[in-house]
Design a protein around this motif. Structure first.
Motif, short mmCIF file in Angstrom:
data_model
loop_
_atom_site.label_atom_id
_atom_site.label_comp_id
_atom_site.label_asym_id
_atom_site.label_seq_id
_atom_site.Cartn_x
_atom_site.Cartn_y
_atom_site.Cartn_z
N PRO A 99 6.96 -4.85 16.73
CA PRO A 99 6.16 -4.67 15.34
C PRO A 99 6.40 -3.05 14.83
O PRO A 99 6.70 -3.06 13.54
N LEU A 100 6.78 -2.15 15.76
CA LEU A 100 7.23 -0.81 15.04
C LEU A 100 8.48 -0.82 14.75
O LEU A 100 8.85 -0.17 13.58
N VAL A 101 9.39 -1.48 15.30
CA VAL A 101 10.90 -1.40 14.74
C VAL A 101 10.93 -2.47 13.49
O VAL A 101 11.85 -1.82 12.50
N THR A 102 9.97 -3.40 13.34
CA THR A 102 10.08 -3.99 11.83
C THR A 102 9.59 -3.23 10.97
O THR A 102 10.20 -3.21 9.78
N ILE A 103 8.53 -2.29 11.28
CA ILE A 103 8.13 -1.43 10.02
C ILE A 103 8.99 -0.23 9.79
O ILE A 103 8.93 0.55 9.00
N GLY A 104 10.10 0.05 10.80
CA GLY A 104 10.85 0.97 10.17
C GLY A 104 10.82 2.40 11.11
O GLY A 104 11.06 3.38 10.49
N ALA A 105 10.01 2.34 12.27
CA ALA A 105 10.08 3.43 13.35
C ALA A 105 11.49 4.02 13.65
O ALA A 105 12.42 3.33 13.76
N LEU A 106 11.44 5.31 13.34
CA LEU A 106 12.89 5.95 13.69
C LEU A 106 13.12 6.09 15.28
O LEU A 106 12.26 6.01 15.89
N THR A 107 14.64 6.00 15.50
CA THR A 107 15.11 6.12 16.96
C THR A 107 15.35 7.45 17.36
O THR A 107 15.55 7.58 18.75
N TYR A 108 15.35 8.40 16.54
CA TYR A 108 15.61 9.65 16.64
C TYR A 108 14.89 10.63 15.99
O TYR A 108 15.15 10.68 14.76
N ILE A 109 14.13 11.60 16.74
CA ILE A 109 13.32 12.40 15.94
C ILE A 109 13.26 13.74 16.85
O ILE A 109 12.82 13.87 17.91
N ALA A 110 13.86 15.07 15.98
CA ALA A 110 13.83 16.21 17.00
C ALA A 110 12.80 17.22 16.36
O ALA A 110 13.09 18.23 16.25
N PHE A 111 11.65 16.58 16.07
CA PHE A 111 10.40 17.47 15.44
C PHE A 111 9.08 16.64 15.74
O PHE A 111 9.11 15.52 16.05
N PHE B 19 0.83 -1.09 -0.05
CA PHE B 19 0.08 0.04 0.03
C PHE B 19 0.83 1.29 0.00
O PHE B 19 0.34 2.37 -0.01
N ARG B 20 2.09 1.15 0.07
CA ARG B 20 2.95 2.38 0.14
C ARG B 20 2.71 3.44 1.13
O ARG B 20 2.63 4.66 0.71
N LEU B 21 2.34 3.02 2.37
CA LEU B 21 2.29 4.10 3.32
C LEU B 21 3.41 4.50 4.20
O LEU B 21 3.26 5.66 4.78
N GLY B 22 4.55 4.13 3.80
CA GLY B 22 5.72 4.18 4.37
C GLY B 22 5.89 4.07 5.87
O GLY B 22 4.72 3.39 6.46
N THR B 23 6.76 4.56 6.48
CA THR B 23 7.11 4.39 8.08
C THR B 23 6.39 5.44 8.57
O THR B 23 7.15 6.56 9.13
N SER B 24 5.10 5.72 8.55
CA SER B 24 4.25 6.86 9.05
C SER B 24 3.47 6.30 10.33
O SER B 24 3.44 5.13 10.67
N ILE B 25 2.89 7.32 10.89
CA ILE B 25 2.06 7.38 12.14
C ILE B 25 0.91 6.42 11.62
O ILE B 25 0.64 5.60 12.46
N LEU B 26 0.21 6.55 10.49
CA LEU B 26 -0.64 5.78 9.91
C LEU B 26 -0.45 4.28 10.06
O LEU B 26 -1.14 3.32 10.47
N THR B 27 0.87 3.85 9.39
CA THR B 27 1.30 2.50 9.41
C THR B 27 1.51 2.00 10.94
O THR B 27 1.02 0.75 11.07
N GLY B 28 1.96 2.54 11.83
CA GLY B 28 2.26 2.20 13.18
C GLY B 28 1.04 1.95 13.86
O GLY B 28 0.79 0.92 14.43
N GLY B 29 -0.08 3.03 13.65
CA GLY B 29 -1.44 2.73 14.10
C GLY B 29 -2.02 1.42 13.77
O GLY B 29 -2.57 0.82 14.42
#
Length: 305
Positions: free
Chosen positions: A215-227, A135-145
């Motif tokens: 599961p969030l690490v598997t889909i590519g959630a980032l480990t460092y976000i400054a925004f 579905f090409r939703l990327g590593t986004s909040i929608l994918t994580g949710g």
């Protein structure tokens, strides 16, 4: 007669042995839990202040905080709740009150029960292939949710069905005898009476989801976000307006991932940050469980059969 007394004394002896063994194991488990919580509070309390909540993660320990993972966790849980709760309750009501009891529904019920015990990383792999690549939703909040929604959906369905089964059958029969339709029975009687059990299951499922990492690490959630994700209807620095759902496609991180990132770093300062993050996560989880207990208590007080 002597043999009968011997059998009774032997049963009483086993009963006392089981009681003391159970009490000892319970005290042991609670003691280990108290030690772990005490060590967590001792390590993290010295770093837990308002700046820790309002600062972004940083490579400098004195400036590091949990603002972006805290906001990320809350946004991911909003998507998870809005997806899993309506679907789970609707599926539970359908399977319990509408679906015919045959081999097909039996297979569905068995699979739902088994899905509740599947390791969480399997859901991450499924979400990686389906949501990220197909579905090409990327590593986004929608994918994580959506990933966490798939994880807790079987739990919500099972909790809904158990809450409906707890309602006496004569409530349904009395409503049908007065001419009520099936939907009127469900909406006017079954759902209000079972709301305490359903709410308890939903909040416990969300409490599990907020602590999930694999599961969030598997889909590519980032480990460092400054925004932070863009707020709906706000204006960017370039002057462009932000849509109401644009935040759903923003990259994210969550509290468990940030905690894991700090634990893997050398030095005691980041260890204290990880412990403080654990305290915040425990506080959120305990608050959600307290809300579940309060909701269940209030609903049960209003029910008079």
């Amino acid at each position: 007669m002597d043999d009968l007394h011997t059998i009774i004394r032997r049963g009483q002896l086993w009963d006392r042995a089981f009681r003391w063994t159970g009490a000892g194991l319970t005290v042991l488990c609670l003691g280990v839990l108290a030690l772990l919580l005490g060590d967590l509070v001792y390590e993290g309390a010295r770093r837990l202040d308002w700046s820790f909540i309002t600062n972004y993660p940083s490579y400098r320990p004195e400036r590091a905080g949990i603002l972006s993972p805290l906001v990320g966790s809350l946004l991911v849980m909003i998507v998870t709740g809005l997806t899993a709760v309506p679907l789970g309750i609707a599926a539970g009501v359908y399977l319990e009150e509408y679906a015919r009891k045959n081999w097909f529904t039996t297979i569905i019920e068995i699979n739902i029960s088994n899905l509740a015990g599947v390791p969480s990383i399997i859901y991450g792999l499924m979400a990686l292939g389906l949501l990220v690549y197909q579905f090409r939703l990327g590593t986004s909040i929608l994918t994580g949710g959506l990933t966490l929604a798939m994880l807790i959906l079987p739990i919500v369905i099972v909790a809904t069905r158990e809450a409906l089964r707890a309602i006496p059958q004569y409530i349904r029969e009395a409503a049908y005898a007065l001419g009520a339709t099936r939907w009127q029975v469900v909406s006017n009687h079954l759902l209000p009476y079972s709301m305490g059990g359903i709410a308890t299951g939903v909040i416990i499922a969300l409490s599990r989801a907020i602590g999930e990492t694999a599961p969030l690490v598997t889909i590519g959630a980032l480990t460092y976000i400054a925004f932070l994700p863009p707020a709906p209807f706000s204006v960017t620095r370039e002057g462009a307006s932000v849509g109401p759902t644009e935040w759903l496609m923003s990259p994210f991180t969550v509290l468990p991932i940030q905690m894991f990132n700090w634990v893997s770093r050398a030095g005691t300062d980041f260890a204290a940050h990880a412990a403080a993050t654990g305290i915040v996560l425990m506080a959120i989880t305990l608050t959600m469980n307290a809300v579940a207990i309060a909701v269940r208590y209030r609903v049960r007080r209003r029910i008079k059969w």
